[in-house]
Design a protein around this motif. Structure first.
Motif, short mmCIF file in Angstrom:
data_model
loop_
_atom_site.label_atom_id
_atom_site.label_comp_id
_atom_site.label_asym_id
_atom_site.label_seq_id
_atom_site.Cartn_x
_atom_site.Cartn_y
_atom_site.Cartn_z
N MET A 248 0.74 -1.08 -0.01
CA MET A 248 0.03 -0.05 0.00
C MET A 248 0.82 1.39 -0.08
O MET A 248 1.89 1.27 0.90
CB MET A 248 -1.00 -0.02 1.31
CG MET A 248 -1.97 1.01 1.28
SD MET A 248 -3.13 1.22 2.60
CE MET A 248 -3.74 -0.68 2.50
N THR A 249 0.49 2.22 -0.82
CA THR A 249 1.37 3.52 -0.93
C THR A 249 0.96 4.40 0.11
O THR A 249 0.07 4.40 0.75
CB THR A 249 1.08 4.29 -2.37
OG1 THR A 249 -0.08 4.49 -2.39
CG2 THR A 249 1.40 3.05 -3.58
N VAL A 250 1.85 5.30 0.30
CA VAL A 250 1.63 6.35 1.64
C VAL A 250 0.33 7.25 1.21
O VAL A 250 -0.48 7.56 1.78
CB VAL A 250 2.72 7.28 1.66
CG1 VAL A 250 2.45 8.65 2.40
CG2 VAL A 250 4.08 6.65 2.08
N ALA A 251 0.16 7.43 -0.31
CA ALA A 251 -1.19 8.21 -0.65
C ALA A 251 -2.23 7.49 -0.46
O ALA A 251 -3.19 7.96 0.05
CB ALA A 251 -0.99 8.50 -2.07
N ALA A 252 -2.28 6.00 -0.57
CA ALA A 252 -3.43 5.40 -0.40
C ALA A 252 -3.89 5.46 1.19
O ALA A 252 -4.94 5.56 1.75
CB ALA A 252 -3.36 3.88 -0.86
N THR A 253 -2.81 5.31 1.83
CA THR A 253 -2.92 5.20 3.25
C THR A 253 -3.57 6.65 3.82
O THR A 253 -4.37 6.53 4.80
CB THR A 253 -1.24 5.19 4.17
OG1 THR A 253 -0.77 3.83 3.61
CG2 THR A 253 -1.66 4.83 5.85
N ARG A 254 -3.14 7.74 3.44
CA ARG A 254 -3.72 9.13 3.65
C ARG A 254 -5.12 8.98 3.33
O ARG A 254 -6.13 9.67 4.21
CB ARG A 254 -2.88 10.21 2.95
CG ARG A 254 -1.54 10.28 3.63
CD ARG A 254 -0.75 11.52 3.04
NE ARG A 254 0.68 11.75 3.46
CZ ARG A 254 1.48 12.31 3.02
NH1 ARG A 254 1.24 13.01 1.84
NH2 ARG A 254 2.55 12.52 3.36
N VAL A 255 -5.46 8.83 2.09
CA VAL A 255 -6.99 8.74 1.67
C VAL A 255 -7.50 7.75 2.65
O VAL A 255 -8.54 8.20 3.01
CB VAL A 255 -6.88 8.08 -0.02
CG1 VAL A 255 -8.35 8.03 -0.11
CG2 VAL A 255 -6.36 9.31 -0.80
N GLU A 256 -7.08 6.52 3.10
CA GLU A 256 -8.07 5.74 4.00
C GLU A 256 -8.15 6.48 5.47
O GLU A 256 -9.10 6.35 5.87
CB GLU A 256 -7.16 4.45 4.19
CG GLU A 256 -7.59 3.48 3.04
CD GLU A 256 -6.72 2.12 3.14
OE1 GLU A 256 -6.29 2.09 4.25
OE2 GLU A 256 -6.75 1.42 1.96
N GLY A 257 -7.17 7.13 5.86
CA GLY A 257 -7.18 7.92 7.03
C GLY A 257 -8.15 9.18 7.03
O GLY A 257 -8.76 9.52 8.06
#
Length: 64
Positions: free
Chosen positions: A1-10
């Protein structure tokens, strides 16, 4: 999982948390008013129609 995807989920988790909290507070607030109506009616000697207006005014305030 990318950093961007983690931010979106957050961000989604935060959004759902805020919306859920707002719904809970609104329900709690309406419950407090509903529970207080019989005491207000008894203490103020108001008729049922007056208490209906209290509830209506409260709901209209939330709608606006």
């Amino acid at each position: 999982m990318t950093v961007a995807a983690t931010r979106v989920e957050g961000a989604w988790a935060g959004l759902f948390g805020v919306v859920g909290l707002a719904g809970f507070v609104t329900t709690l607030d309406n419950t407090v008013v509903t529970v207080a109506v019989p005491t207000m009616r008894r203490e103020l000697g108001a008729r049922l129609a007056a208490m209906e207006w209290v509830g209506t005014g409260y709901v209209i305030t939330f709608a606006g």
